[in-house]
Design a protein around this motif. Structure first.
Motif, PDB file in Angstrom:
ATOM      1  N   THR A   1     -66.543  14.851 -10.221  1.00 19.43           N
ATOM      2  CA  THR A   1     -66.712  15.840  -9.352  1.00 19.43           C
ATOM      3  C   THR A   1     -66.174  14.536  -8.277  1.00 19.43           C
ATOM      4  OG1 THR A   1     -68.831  17.717  -9.552  1.00 19.43           O
ATOM      5  CG2 THR A   1     -68.285  16.340  -7.120  1.00 19.43           C
ATOM      6  N   ILE A   2     -67.068  13.340  -8.664  1.00 13.59           N
ATOM      7  CA  ILE A   2     -66.831  11.807  -8.449  1.00 13.59           C
ATOM      8  C   ILE A   2     -65.764  11.489  -8.191  1.00 13.59           C
ATOM      9  CG2 ILE A   2     -66.729   9.486  -9.077  1.00 13.59           C
ATOM     10  CD1 ILE A   2     -70.081   9.975  -9.568  1.00 13.59           C
ATOM     11  N   ILE A   3     -64.625  12.227  -9.338  1.00 11.49           N
ATOM     12  CA  ILE A   3     -63.021  11.936 -10.051  1.00 11.49           C
ATOM     13  C   ILE A   3     -62.465  12.809  -7.955  1.00 11.49           C
ATOM     14  CG2 ILE A   3     -61.200  12.285 -10.798  1.00 11.49           C
ATOM     15  CD1 ILE A   3     -62.762  11.167 -13.105  1.00 11.49           C
ATOM     16  N   PHE A   4     -63.502  14.020  -8.024  1.00  9.64           N
ATOM     17  CA  PHE A   4     -62.366  14.532  -7.418  1.00  9.64           C
ATOM     18  C   PHE A   4     -62.864  13.931  -5.544  1.00  9.64           C
ATOM     19  CE2 PHE A   4     -63.334  17.902  -3.497  1.00  9.64           C
ATOM     20  CZ  PHE A   4     -62.111  18.276  -3.511  1.00  9.64           C
ATOM     21  N   CYS A   5     -63.424  13.233  -5.525  1.00 11.97           N
ATOM     22  CA  CYS A   5     -64.224  13.213  -4.492  1.00 11.97           C
ATOM     23  C   CYS A   5     -63.278  11.628  -3.822  1.00 11.97           C
ATOM     24  CB  CYS A   5     -65.468  12.706  -3.933  1.00 11.97           C
ATOM     25  SG  CYS A   5     -66.609  14.226  -3.891  1.00 11.97           S
ATOM     26  N   THR A   6     -63.026  10.681  -5.373  1.00 14.33           N
ATOM     27  CA  THR A   6     -62.598   9.456  -5.159  1.00 14.33           C
ATOM     28  C   THR A   6     -60.777   9.909  -5.305  1.00 14.33           C
ATOM     29  OG1 THR A   6     -63.418   8.835  -6.684  1.00 14.33           O
ATOM     30  CG2 THR A   6     -61.319   7.495  -6.653  1.00 14.33           C
ATOM     31  N   ILE A   7     -60.516  11.156  -5.595  1.00 16.42           N
ATOM     32  CA  ILE A   7     -58.390  11.370  -4.685  1.00 16.42           C
ATOM     33  C   ILE A   7     -59.250  11.404  -3.564  1.00 16.42           C
ATOM     34  CG2 ILE A   7     -57.066  12.955  -5.710  1.00 16.42           C
ATOM     35  CD1 ILE A   7     -57.839  13.335  -8.543  1.00 16.42           C
ATOM     36  N   ILE A   8     -59.482  12.733  -2.869  1.00 13.62           N
ATOM     37  CA  ILE A   8     -59.740  12.652  -1.989  1.00 13.62           C
ATOM     38  C   ILE A   8     -60.171  12.013  -0.684  1.00 13.62           C
ATOM     39  CG2 ILE A   8     -61.060  14.235  -0.177  1.00 13.62           C
ATOM     40  CD1 ILE A   8     -59.261  16.332  -1.765  1.00 13.62           C
ATOM     41  N   ALA A   9     -60.339  10.962  -1.165  1.00 16.32           N
ATOM     42  CA  ALA A   9     -61.139   9.460  -0.174  1.00 16.32           C
ATOM     43  C   ALA A   9     -59.986   8.902  -0.393  1.00 16.32           C
ATOM     44  CB  ALA A   9     -62.326   8.800  -0.885  1.00 16.32           C
ATOM     45  N   THR A  10     -58.633   9.088  -1.023  1.00 16.36           N
ATOM     46  CA  THR A  10     -57.841   8.118  -1.435  1.00 16.36           C
ATOM     47  C   THR A  10     -57.144   8.284  -0.515  1.00 16.36           C
ATOM     48  OG1 THR A  10     -58.514   8.087  -4.104  1.00 16.36           O
ATOM     49  CG2 THR A  10     -56.134   7.246  -3.550  1.00 16.36           C
ATOM     50  N   ILE A  11     -56.454   9.986  -0.929  1.00 17.24           N
ATOM     51  CA  ILE A  11     -55.335  10.175   0.346  1.00 17.24           C
ATOM     52  C   ILE A  11     -55.751   9.990   1.065  1.00 17.24           C
ATOM     53  CG2 ILE A  11     -54.544  12.726   0.792  1.00 17.24           C
ATOM     54  CD1 ILE A  11     -55.002  13.924  -1.689  1.00 17.24           C
ATOM     55  N   GLY A  12     -57.175  10.221   1.943  1.00 16.40           N
ATOM     56  CA  GLY A  12     -57.541   9.642   2.869  1.00 16.40           C
ATOM     57  C   GLY A  12     -57.142   8.806   3.863  1.00 16.40           C
ATOM     58  N   GLY A  13     -57.962   8.175   2.553  1.00 14.03           N
ATOM     59  CA  GLY A  13     -57.360   6.355   3.028  1.00 14.03           C
ATOM     60  C   GLY A  13     -56.416   5.488   3.549  1.00 14.03           C
ATOM     61  N   LEU A  14     -55.733   5.756   2.271  1.00 17.59           N
ATOM     62  CA  LEU A  14     -54.209   5.263   2.762  1.00 17.59           C
ATOM     63  C   LEU A  14     -53.305   6.037   4.108  1.00 17.59           C
ATOM     64  CD1 LEU A  14     -53.116   5.314  -1.035  1.00 17.59           C
ATOM     65  CD2 LEU A  14     -54.448   3.092   0.519  1.00 17.59           C
ATOM     66  N   GLN A  15     -53.754   7.583   4.729  1.00 18.38           N
ATOM     67  CA  GLN A  15     -52.805   7.716   5.668  1.00 18.38           C
ATOM     68  C   GLN A  15     -53.949   7.772   6.696  1.00 18.38           C
ATOM     69  OE1 GLN A  15     -53.207  12.086   3.788  1.00 18.38           O
ATOM     70  NE2 GLN A  15     -51.086  11.471   3.039  1.00 18.38           N
ATOM     71  N   LEU A  16     -54.444   6.734   7.100  1.00 18.16           N
ATOM     72  CA  LEU A  16     -55.092   6.012   8.044  1.00 18.16           C
ATOM     73  C   LEU A  16     -54.255   5.792   9.221  1.00 18.16           C
ATOM     74  CD1 LEU A  16     -58.500   4.102   7.012  1.00 18.16           C
ATOM     75  CD2 LEU A  16     -58.745   6.691   8.210  1.00 18.16           C
ATOM     76  N   PHE A  17     -54.969   7.118  10.739  1.00 20.07           N
ATOM     77  CA  PHE A  17     -54.009   6.447  11.423  1.00 20.07           C
ATOM     78  C   PHE A  17     -54.587   6.631  12.519  1.00 20.07           C
ATOM     79  CE2 PHE A  17     -50.907   8.589  14.811  1.00 20.07           C
ATOM     80  CZ  PHE A  17     -49.774   7.929  15.322  1.00 20.07           C
ATOM     81  N   THR A  18     -55.655   8.153  12.575  1.00 25.00           N
ATOM     82  CA  THR A  18     -56.298   8.325  13.846  1.00 25.00           C
ATOM     83  C   THR A  18     -56.476   6.916  14.628  1.00 25.00           C
ATOM     84  OG1 THR A  18     -55.856  10.245  13.930  1.00 25.00           O
ATOM     85  CG2 THR A  18     -57.292   9.994  15.826  1.00 25.00           C
ATOM     86  N   GLU A  19     -57.903   6.965  13.152  1.00 26.94           N
ATOM     87  CA  GLU A  19     -58.905   5.792  13.893  1.00 26.94           C
ATOM     88  C   GLU A  19     -58.407   4.452  13.985  1.00 26.94           C
ATOM     89  OE1 GLU A  19     -58.498   7.920  11.724  1.00 26.94           O
ATOM     90  OE2 GLU A  19     -61.104   8.877  10.691  1.00 26.94           O
ATOM     91  N   PRO A  20     -57.607   3.978  13.372  1.00 28.78           N
ATOM     92  CA  PRO A  20     -56.552   2.524  13.871  1.00 28.78           C
ATOM     93  C   PRO A  20     -56.168   2.589  15.295  1.00 28.78           C
ATOM     94  CG  PRO A  20     -55.626   3.285  12.229  1.00 28.78           C
ATOM     95  CD  PRO A  20     -56.616   3.960  11.981  1.00 28.78           C
ATOM     96  N   ARG A  21     -55.495   3.806  15.991  1.00 30.33           N
ATOM     97  CA  ARG A  21     -54.350   3.864  17.241  1.00 30.33           C
ATOM     98  C   ARG A  21     -55.680   3.793  17.785  1.00 30.33           C
ATOM     99  NH1 ARG A  21     -52.489   6.993  20.454  1.00 30.33           N
ATOM    100  NH2 ARG A  21     -50.364   6.705  20.841  1.00 30.33           N
ATOM    101  N   MET A  22     -56.926   4.783  18.077  1.00 27.14           N
ATOM    102  CA  MET A  22     -57.272   5.070  19.173  1.00 27.14           C
ATOM    103  C   MET A  22     -58.044   3.657  19.037  1.00 27.14           C
ATOM    104  SD  MET A  22     -57.075   7.231  20.586  1.00 27.14           S
ATOM    105  CE  MET A  22     -58.309   7.808  21.539  1.00 27.14           C
TER     106      MET A  22
END
Length: 332
Positions: free
Chosen positions: A235-256
């Motif tokens: 489960t930690i591996i799953f959460c890490t992969i999901i966090a990796t995908i989301g963390g490297l695709q940040l757009f809305t947060e830094p733009r706003m």
């Protein structure tokens, strides 16, 4: 001498044919029905996932101006130009910096929060629902609120720093400070989501493992690190992969977060511009170079795959894991 009569009805040709057809239908259902059940997903993924991905790679090999009708083939020219672009490397460093600062504390906090929610708290259901509130809140609203909190003149964070005698921080014009502010926003939004996933995995761990550890004299902390964490590794591996995908695709947060000062550039000097923002800047307004933007998208795809693979390898090598003992029954 007793004669035993067969009470079964004679098998007529029609009955035999029906049995054979039923058997063939049953074998066909067992063998092929699973593929029919999952076929809609792969069909939708092929149309809306695989095809756009392949088409984007094809576009990246062209000088594709969205405002023009001619798209000449240029091969790997977009990629060579991209790797020589200083702004690309600047955005890459920003992306990795925000990713590291946000992902590691996020997963550690989610693990601690899940362990806390797994205990016998009062109103546990209410607390578990409460940790999901940040995730269902509008990203734009969260970014605006955090932008005010980290304001230079009237922000609450600088006000608290002033109370303890520290100087005010330029959260939006300082590169590292902007990383920290955006990471705090990401962590606030996604920690509860990961905590609920880890909590569900914790509740699937057999209680007798904890009872055996307690009998052996293990404290709660020892049980957590020796029983809970090893069994949560998938489960930690799953959460890490999901966090990796989301963390490297940040757009809305830094733009706003930089809504008032060159939002798509991440500030006046690109202090917090991520790769997705850099891709948007080149693919759409003001450059409209879709071929170059597609090359950025493909390099981002390769980066996510590499970082996710590295994370999986590291987590798999970290420690063993408690496993329920397989007790053999008496042999006969």
């Amino acid at each position: 001498m007793a004669v035993q009569l067969d009470a079964r009805p004679p098998v007529t040709p029609a009955t035999g044919n029906h049995s054979q057809s039923s058997g063939r239908l049953s074998r066909f259902d067992t063998r092929f029905s699973p593929y029919l059940y999952i076929a809609p997903f792969f069909l939708i993924f092929g149309v809306f996932g695989a095809y756009p991905l392949a088409y984007t790679f094809w576009v990246s090999l062209h000088d594709w101006d969205l405002l023009g009708s001619d798209h000449p083939f240029v091969g790997a020219e977009n990629y060579t130009r991209l790797l020589a672009d200083v702004d690309f490397w600047h955005a890459l460093v920003n992306t990795l910096g925000i990713f590291v600062i946000s992902t590691v504390p996020q997963l550690l906090a989610a693990l601690w929060l899940a362990n806390l929610l797994n205990r016998g708290l009062r109103a546990r259901t209410g607390w578990r629902m409460a940790v999901l509130v940040p995730n269902v809140t509008s990203t734009a609203a969260v970014a605006i609120v955090f932008g005010v909190l980290f304001g230079r003149e009237f922000g609450m964070i600088n006000w608290l720093l002033d109370l303890i005698g520290m100087d005010a921080i330029e959260w939006k014009s300082n590169r590292i400070a902007s990383w920290v502010a955006i990471s705090a926003m990401v962590d606030w939004r996604w920690t509860g989501y990961n905590a609920l996933i880890l909590l569900a995995a914790m509740q699937a761990i057999p209680r007798d493992l904890y009872e055996a550890a307690a009998i052996d004299g293990a404290s709660r902390a020892r049980q957590f690190w020796s029983v809970t964490v090893p069994l949560l590794k998938p489960t930690i591996i799953f959460c890490t992969i999901i966090a990796t995908i989301g963390g490297l695709q940040l757009f809305t947060e830094p733009r706003m977060f930089n809504s008032g000062t060159n939002p798509i550039r991440g500030g006046p000097l690109r202090e917090s511009q991520t790769l997705t923002m850099y891709m948007f800047e080149n693919a759409f307004s003001p450059h409209y170079n879709f071929g170059y933007g597609s090359a950025v998208a493909w390099l981002l795809f390769a980066l996510i795959a590499i970082v996710a693979a590295v994370n999986v390898l590291i987590l798999r090598r970290l420690g063993g894991g408690a496993r329920p003992s397989a007790r053999k029954g008496p042999t006969r």
